[in-house]
Motif scaffolding. Sequence first.
Motif, PDB file in Angstrom:
ATOM      1  N   SER A 143       0.819  -1.225   0.000  1.00 11.51           N
ATOM      2  CA  SER A 143       0.000   0.000   0.000  1.00 11.51           C
ATOM      3  C   SER A 143       0.843   1.262   0.000  1.00 11.51           C
ATOM      4  CB  SER A 143      -0.927   0.008   1.218  1.00 11.51           C
ATOM      5  OG  SER A 143      -0.205   0.180   2.424  1.00 11.51           O
ATOM      6  N   ARG A 144       2.070   1.168   0.492  1.00 11.83           N
ATOM      7  CA  ARG A 144       2.931   2.357   0.535  1.00 11.83           C
ATOM      8  C   ARG A 144       3.294   2.852  -0.858  1.00 11.83           C
ATOM      9  NH1 ARG A 144       5.258  -0.973   4.731  1.00 11.83           N
ATOM     10  NH2 ARG A 144       4.628  -0.184   6.775  1.00 11.83           N
ATOM     11  N   ALA A 145       3.170   1.990  -1.837  1.00 15.18           N
ATOM     12  CA  ALA A 145       3.460   2.389  -3.222  1.00 15.18           C
ATOM     13  C   ALA A 145       2.164   2.615  -4.010  1.00 15.18           C
ATOM     14  CB  ALA A 145       4.302   1.312  -3.904  1.00 15.18           C
ATOM     15  N   SER A 146       1.041   2.745  -3.295  1.00 16.36           N
ATOM     16  CA  SER A 146      -0.262   2.882  -3.955  1.00 16.36           C
ATOM     17  C   SER A 146      -0.950   4.167  -3.515  1.00 16.36           C
ATOM     18  CB  SER A 146      -1.150   1.670  -3.619  1.00 16.36           C
ATOM     19  OG  SER A 146      -0.507   0.458  -3.972  1.00 16.36           O
ATOM     20  N   ASP A 147      -1.874   4.638  -4.328  1.00 19.15           N
ATOM     21  CA  ASP A 147      -2.628   5.870  -4.040  1.00 19.15           C
ATOM     22  C   ASP A 147      -4.001   5.468  -3.496  1.00 19.15           C
ATOM     23  OD1 ASP A 147      -3.719   8.358  -3.900  1.00 19.15           O
ATOM     24  OD2 ASP A 147      -3.792   8.719  -6.061  1.00 19.15           O
ATOM     25  N   ILE A 148      -4.071   5.288  -2.162  1.00 18.22           N
ATOM     26  CA  ILE A 148      -5.296   4.783  -1.540  1.00 18.22           C
ATOM     27  C   ILE A 148      -5.990   5.893  -0.768  1.00 18.22           C
ATOM     28  CG2 ILE A 148      -6.269   3.038   0.003  1.00 18.22           C
ATOM     29  CD1 ILE A 148      -3.723   1.384  -0.405  1.00 18.22           C
ATOM     30  N   HIS A 149      -7.283   6.049  -1.015  1.00 21.38           N
ATOM     31  CA  HIS A 149      -8.114   6.993  -0.275  1.00 21.38           C
ATOM     32  C   HIS A 149      -8.897   6.190   0.767  1.00 21.38           C
ATOM     33  CE1 HIS A 149      -8.127  10.265  -3.661  1.00 21.38           C
ATOM     34  NE2 HIS A 149      -6.949   9.670  -3.535  1.00 21.38           N
ATOM     35  N   PHE A 150      -8.409   6.212   2.007  1.00 25.24           N
ATOM     36  CA  PHE A 150      -9.023   5.426   3.075  1.00 25.24           C
ATOM     37  C   PHE A 150     -10.276   6.113   3.618  1.00 25.24           C
ATOM     38  CE2 PHE A 150      -4.538   3.952   3.393  1.00 25.24           C
ATOM     39  CZ  PHE A 150      -4.767   2.599   3.217  1.00 25.24           C
ATOM     40  N   ASN A 151     -11.059   5.345   4.374  1.00 24.23           N
ATOM     41  CA  ASN A 151     -12.267   5.852   5.039  1.00 24.23           C
ATOM     42  C   ASN A 151     -13.279   6.435   4.047  1.00 24.23           C
ATOM     43  OD1 ASN A 151     -11.356   5.329   7.792  1.00 24.23           O
ATOM     44  ND2 ASN A 151      -9.886   6.999   7.435  1.00 24.23           N
ATOM     45  N   GLU A 152     -13.345   5.843   2.875  1.00 26.67           N
ATOM     46  CA  GLU A 152     -14.338   6.276   1.888  1.00 26.67           C
ATOM     47  C   GLU A 152     -15.144   5.068   1.423  1.00 26.67           C
ATOM     48  OE1 GLU A 152     -13.696   9.009  -1.222  1.00 26.67           O
ATOM     49  OE2 GLU A 152     -11.881   9.861  -0.339  1.00 26.67           O
ATOM     50  N   GLU A 153     -16.411   5.042   1.764  1.00 30.51           N
ATOM     51  CA  GLU A 153     -17.273   3.949   1.343  1.00 30.51           C
ATOM     52  C   GLU A 153     -18.049   4.359   0.102  1.00 30.51           C
ATOM     53  OE1 GLU A 153     -20.598   0.856   3.152  1.00 30.51           O
ATOM     54  OE2 GLU A 153     -19.813   2.492   4.391  1.00 30.51           O
ATOM     55  N   VAL A 154     -18.082   3.477  -0.886  1.00 27.80           N
ATOM     56  CA  VAL A 154     -18.834   3.761  -2.112  1.00 27.80           C
ATOM     57  C   VAL A 154     -20.322   3.670  -1.803  1.00 27.80           C
ATOM     58  CG1 VAL A 154     -19.266   3.087  -4.496  1.00 27.80           C
ATOM     59  CG2 VAL A 154     -16.953   2.881  -3.536  1.00 27.80           C
ATOM     60  N   ILE A 155     -21.038   4.761  -2.073  1.00 29.40           N
ATOM     61  CA  ILE A 155     -22.471   4.827  -1.787  1.00 29.40           C
ATOM     62  C   ILE A 155     -23.310   4.552  -3.034  1.00 29.40           C
ATOM     63  CG2 ILE A 155     -24.337   6.265  -0.877  1.00 29.40           C
ATOM     64  CD1 ILE A 155     -22.098   5.615   1.141  1.00 29.40           C
ATOM     65  N   ILE A 200     -14.527  -5.007  -4.536  1.00 37.34           N
ATOM     66  CA  ILE A 200     -15.393  -5.049  -3.359  1.00 37.34           C
ATOM     67  C   ILE A 200     -16.413  -6.177  -3.513  1.00 37.34           C
ATOM     68  CG2 ILE A 200     -15.091  -2.584  -2.943  1.00 37.34           C
ATOM     69  CD1 ILE A 200     -17.863  -2.107  -4.117  1.00 37.34           C
ATOM     70  N   ASN A 201     -17.053  -6.540  -2.414  1.00 37.44           N
ATOM     71  CA  ASN A 201     -18.035  -7.617  -2.437  1.00 37.44           C
ATOM     72  C   ASN A 201     -19.115  -7.341  -3.475  1.00 37.44           C
ATOM     73  OD1 ASN A 201     -16.548  -8.195  -0.175  1.00 37.44           O
ATOM     74  ND2 ASN A 201     -18.298  -8.629   1.134  1.00 37.44           N
ATOM     75  N   LEU A 202     -19.548  -8.392  -4.160  1.00 37.85           N
ATOM     76  CA  LEU A 202     -20.633  -8.225  -5.125  1.00 37.85           C
ATOM     77  C   LEU A 202     -21.877  -7.649  -4.464  1.00 37.85           C
ATOM     78  CD1 LEU A 202     -20.695 -11.316  -7.538  1.00 37.85           C
ATOM     79  CD2 LEU A 202     -20.054  -8.960  -8.054  1.00 37.85           C
ATOM     80  N   SER A 203     -22.135  -8.025  -3.219  1.00 36.23           N
ATOM     81  CA  SER A 203     -23.318  -7.497  -2.526  1.00 36.23           C
ATOM     82  C   SER A 203     -23.244  -5.977  -2.437  1.00 36.23           C
ATOM     83  CB  SER A 203     -23.426  -8.104  -1.122  1.00 36.23           C
ATOM     84  OG  SER A 203     -22.247  -7.870  -0.372  1.00 36.23           O
ATOM     85  N   PHE A 248     -23.592  -4.445  -6.104  1.00 39.74           N
ATOM     86  CA  PHE A 248     -24.968  -4.458  -6.600  1.00 39.74           C
ATOM     87  C   PHE A 248     -25.812  -3.382  -5.931  1.00 39.74           C
ATOM     88  CE2 PHE A 248     -23.940  -8.144  -8.929  1.00 39.74           C
ATOM     89  CZ  PHE A 248     -24.997  -8.439  -9.785  1.00 39.74           C
ATOM     90  N   LYS A 249     -25.571  -3.097  -4.656  1.00 39.58           N
ATOM     91  CA  LYS A 249     -26.330  -2.037  -3.982  1.00 39.58           C
ATOM     92  C   LYS A 249     -26.033  -0.677  -4.600  1.00 39.58           C
ATOM     93  CE  LYS A 249     -26.580  -4.273   0.555  1.00 39.58           C
ATOM     94  NZ  LYS A 249     -26.036  -4.270   1.947  1.00 39.58           N
ATOM     95  N   THR A 250     -24.777  -0.442  -4.938  1.00 47.64           N
ATOM     96  CA  THR A 250     -24.410   0.871  -5.481  1.00 47.64           C
ATOM     97  C   THR A 250     -24.907   1.058  -6.913  1.00 47.64           C
ATOM     98  OG1 THR A 250     -22.263   0.138  -6.347  1.00 47.64           O
ATOM     99  CG2 THR A 250     -22.325   0.872  -4.060  1.00 47.64           C
ATOM    100  N   CYS A 251     -25.144  -0.047  -7.614  1.00 48.94           N
ATOM    101  CA  CYS A 251     -25.551   0.027  -9.028  1.00 48.94           C
ATOM    102  C   CYS A 251     -26.993  -0.439  -9.239  1.00 48.94           C
ATOM    103  CB  CYS A 251     -24.634  -0.845  -9.885  1.00 48.94           C
ATOM    104  SG  CYS A 251     -22.875  -0.515  -9.713  1.00 48.94           S
TER     105      CYS A 251
END
Length: 454
Positions: free
Chosen positions: A214-226, A253-256, A259-262
């Motif tokens: 993760s140290r070599a990645s661009d991660i935005h933590f604490n963000e849940e896809v709504i 992310i989990n299919l569940s 599917f909720k987001t889409c």
Amino acid sequence: MAENIVHDQIILGAGPSGISYSLFYEKSPVIIEKNNHPGGHASSYVINGFTFDYGPHILFSRDKSILDFIVKSLGDNVHQCKRNNKISFKNKLVKYPFENDLSSLDLEDNYECISQFLFNPYKEKFKNPSNMKEWFLYTFGEGISSKYLIPYNEKVWNVPVEKLSMIWADRIPNPPAEDILKSSIGIKTEGYLHQLYYHYPEEGGYQAISENWSRASDIHFNEEVIKINRLDDGFEIETSNQTYQSKKIVSTINLSSLFKTCAHWIPKEVVEAYKKLIINPMYVISIGIKGDDMDKFTAIYFADKEFLVNRVSYPCTFSEKNGPKNHYSIQAEITYSPQSEIANMTDEAIIQHVLNGLKERSLINGEVILVDLKRVSESYVVYDVGYENHANIIRDYFAEVGIDLLGRFSYFEYINIDMAVARSIETYQRITKTPLTKEELLNQALIKISNTKR
């Protein structure tokens, strides 16, 4: 504050699949992660000096290049162990895998296993097995199948074994007849050789792998896809913090959750295919014990129905630093169907059942000073008959609209971290049409990780 940038692609989820995929790009795509740490299902937690994983994870692979990449990515924070797995059978501990220790069984059980393996009528009856029950009987005979393989697999997957797809047969080695004969008369043999030796991080639990990456990645933590909205040229991704626009999405992310987001634009036939997929939840019971573990088991498997636990593992065998000095730990797993009575058990009842069962089997030798229960809502992807058809409908649809599925719970396949990396490479090569080989991509990713300031 909303971002005005339109991204070429965005990755959902910072587990091993999402992070490894991002490592193959010179400039990592943005990864959106709902938690405050990387690792997903392969992450870890610490309680009172004990480190536990969300279910046991160890590192092994048939693919040497991927195994070397993961091991090297850990630097000095890794060591190798030898498997010491057992199977609980009729109050005995039999060496794993079952068919490699038949001489430890009572004479009658041993005889039934070896005779029905050597003189197996199912070799004719099930020449072309159509499900896992037929395959077990064809491959191992009635004795080995009925005494262990069938009841254990029904306990783990929570469906009748005849409803398990043949796709699972690819994951189970077919032992040489000579090895099973040696096993019956007491000549030592080893099975599942690709996992006889395994690696594990010395510190930080299994999550240490994802932490390094993760140290070599661009991660935005604490963000849940709504919510994910389709645009004329891509997607709008609404998270708990902001809104993104992206031409393409790679979802781990989990299919569940996906599917909720889409839900507002997925066709009915794709939703129906999703409803036919099976994923089992799991209770993870973590136990800290004061005392010395003289056995140093790595795992014990239980096929008996009266004890709900299907497997226990020993985190302090994986690494001594997973517990305080002069202590050890046990982690028990109970997989179950959401429709079963087990799903309605209280925390207290689950914990007491596990402790009583382990003590009755003399597997707790010391003072229990810590017990923790975690309920994992989605854990075991089930390969039932028809699974491939339902999963492919979902995969094909999302790929068509511009969302590539990747990882255990999004692509919906039962894979370990080495296979997650392999799938990430395949996806990257297909999307970018890169001429680089697997080995070249792994080397580039390793350099990227090594050059990251720590």
